[in-house]
Design a protein around this motif. Sequence first.
Motif, PDB file in Angstrom:
ATOM      1  N   SER A 236      40.899  27.461  35.237  1.00 28.54           N
ATOM      2  CA  SER A 236      42.349  27.668  35.268  1.00 28.54           C
ATOM      3  C   SER A 236      42.950  27.179  33.954  1.00 28.54           C
ATOM      4  CB  SER A 236      42.967  26.900  36.445  1.00 28.54           C
ATOM      5  OG  SER A 236      42.928  25.503  36.199  1.00 28.54           O
ATOM      6  N   ASP A 265      36.248  33.290  32.911  1.00 25.94           N
ATOM      7  CA  ASP A 265      37.590  33.865  33.079  1.00 25.94           C
ATOM      8  C   ASP A 265      38.539  32.714  33.370  1.00 25.94           C
ATOM      9  OD1 ASP A 265      37.144  33.324  35.879  1.00 25.94           O
ATOM     10  OD2 ASP A 265      36.430  35.353  36.184  1.00 25.94           O
ATOM     11  N   SER A 267      42.158  31.893  35.185  1.00 24.23           N
ATOM     12  CA  SER A 267      43.264  32.346  36.009  1.00 24.23           C
ATOM     13  C   SER A 267      44.570  31.703  35.559  1.00 24.23           C
ATOM     14  CB  SER A 267      43.008  32.000  37.477  1.00 24.23           C
ATOM     15  OG  SER A 267      44.119  32.377  38.273  1.00 24.23           O
ATOM     16  N   SER A 336      39.239  42.331  36.613  1.00 21.56           N
ATOM     17  CA  SER A 336      38.862  40.973  36.972  1.00 21.56           C
ATOM     18  C   SER A 336      38.815  40.784  38.488  1.00 21.56           C
ATOM     19  CB  SER A 336      39.856  39.972  36.374  1.00 21.56           C
ATOM     20  OG  SER A 336      39.589  38.661  36.856  1.00 21.56           O
ATOM     21  N   LYS A 338      39.310  38.178  39.932  1.00 17.15           N
ATOM     22  CA  LYS A 338      40.317  37.200  40.330  1.00 17.15           C
ATOM     23  C   LYS A 338      41.621  37.850  40.799  1.00 17.15           C
ATOM     24  CE  LYS A 338      39.657  33.536  40.533  1.00 17.15           C
ATOM     25  NZ  LYS A 338      39.650  32.310  39.757  1.00 17.15           N
ATOM     26  N   ASP A 348      46.315  39.132  38.314  1.00 13.46           N
ATOM     27  CA  ASP A 348      45.922  38.040  37.433  1.00 13.46           C
ATOM     28  C   ASP A 348      45.647  38.594  36.033  1.00 13.46           C
ATOM     29  OD1 ASP A 348      45.338  35.438  36.646  1.00 13.46           O
ATOM     30  OD2 ASP A 348      43.979  35.051  38.326  1.00 13.46           O
ATOM     31  N   THR A 350      43.149  37.266  33.415  1.00 11.21           N
ATOM     32  CA  THR A 350      42.157  36.235  33.148  1.00 11.21           C
ATOM     33  C   THR A 350      41.362  36.410  31.863  1.00 11.21           C
ATOM     34  OG1 THR A 350      40.428  37.429  34.321  1.00 11.21           O
ATOM     35  CG2 THR A 350      41.816  35.969  35.640  1.00 11.21           C
TER      36      THR A 350
END
Length: 372
Positions: A236, A265, A267, A336, A338, A348, A350
């Motif tokens: 993150s 990745d 977020s 992604s 996510k 998202d 990412t």
Amino acid sequence: MVNKLVFLILSTVILVGNQSFAQKKITLKEAFKDKFLIGVAVNRSQINQSNQEETKLITSQFNALTAENDMKWMYIHPKEDTFNFEQADKLVELAKANDMFVVGHTLVWHSQLAPWVFKTDKGDTINNAELTSRLKKHISTIVEKYKGKIDAWDVVNEALAEDGSYRKSPFYTIGGESFIENAFRFAHTADPEAELYYNDYNLINAEKRDGAIRIINNLKSKNIKIDGVGIQAHWSLEEPTIEEIETAIKMYSETGVKVMFTELDISVLPSPWNSPTADVSVSFENNPTMNPYPNGLPDSVQTQLAKRYAAIFELFNKHADKIGRVTFWGLHDGLSWKNNFPIRGRTDYTLLFDRAMEPKKAFNAVIDTVND
């Protein structure tokens, strides 16, 4: 007149010299060619080269490939006596045509399995001897098939619980920790030249990190080949800290293996947990609070993401002697995973390329961490 001409030439040289790598359109693989491989996870459409824009972006920016899903057990070995190599063959062909390093992902994982793996014909749970036999057939058949063509394997994926103990998957409850040893032995026998890795998420966290180091040291103590640890970097904007990442790099490197960041990745969305994870079995309900940027990312957050990526790659550059590869988990934001994890339907942002496959501020920031 001559002095003016000299001044103009010198001014031009200075301006060009001060341009960032990104402004000169340096690619990721060019920028980091003397440091580590830059990889990307590709989906089935990309393996099939269905979108030429995506193919061009993949082959121009990256020098390592991982199949996002197509080499997992349920796809490549769906029935006990049936192997499906079509997609893996295409992945290898794409990599060979573009001089790319190939990672086989993944040989042994408790998720995305075929339903027959742990059952007898009568539906009972198999014993350890049968599990070992099935592991040997699965690993030996696949790795021998791609001997000399696939450069490295994520041999065992996500065998640890968050506290660093072994995950109580059927592999472990039936076979104990020996299933890990057997998997690495079988892979090495099938292709002695291939690099072999243990891969997991949250390996920056102290307890899980120590569990992974225990696995590495156990294999080494028995002279079982292991070449690297793959850290799934599903992170993150705030976590983990740069200091925590650096500590982990140093500790893994001290065991004598390469360090890979295998699923990078970042977020930008709020998390329903207190810390990042990649346990695909978890999900939460969507709501506007959890999906704050459905129509685009504000410039201030783009800048925050760029700074985060820059800090991470500055650290990677610092420890390039210990790092073998950095792989992004997906080509662009629209692809992604996510966007749907752990809350389905979110938007998202990412990765380094946006949904139009254009480089973001984060791309420029990553490139600019490399000195000209």
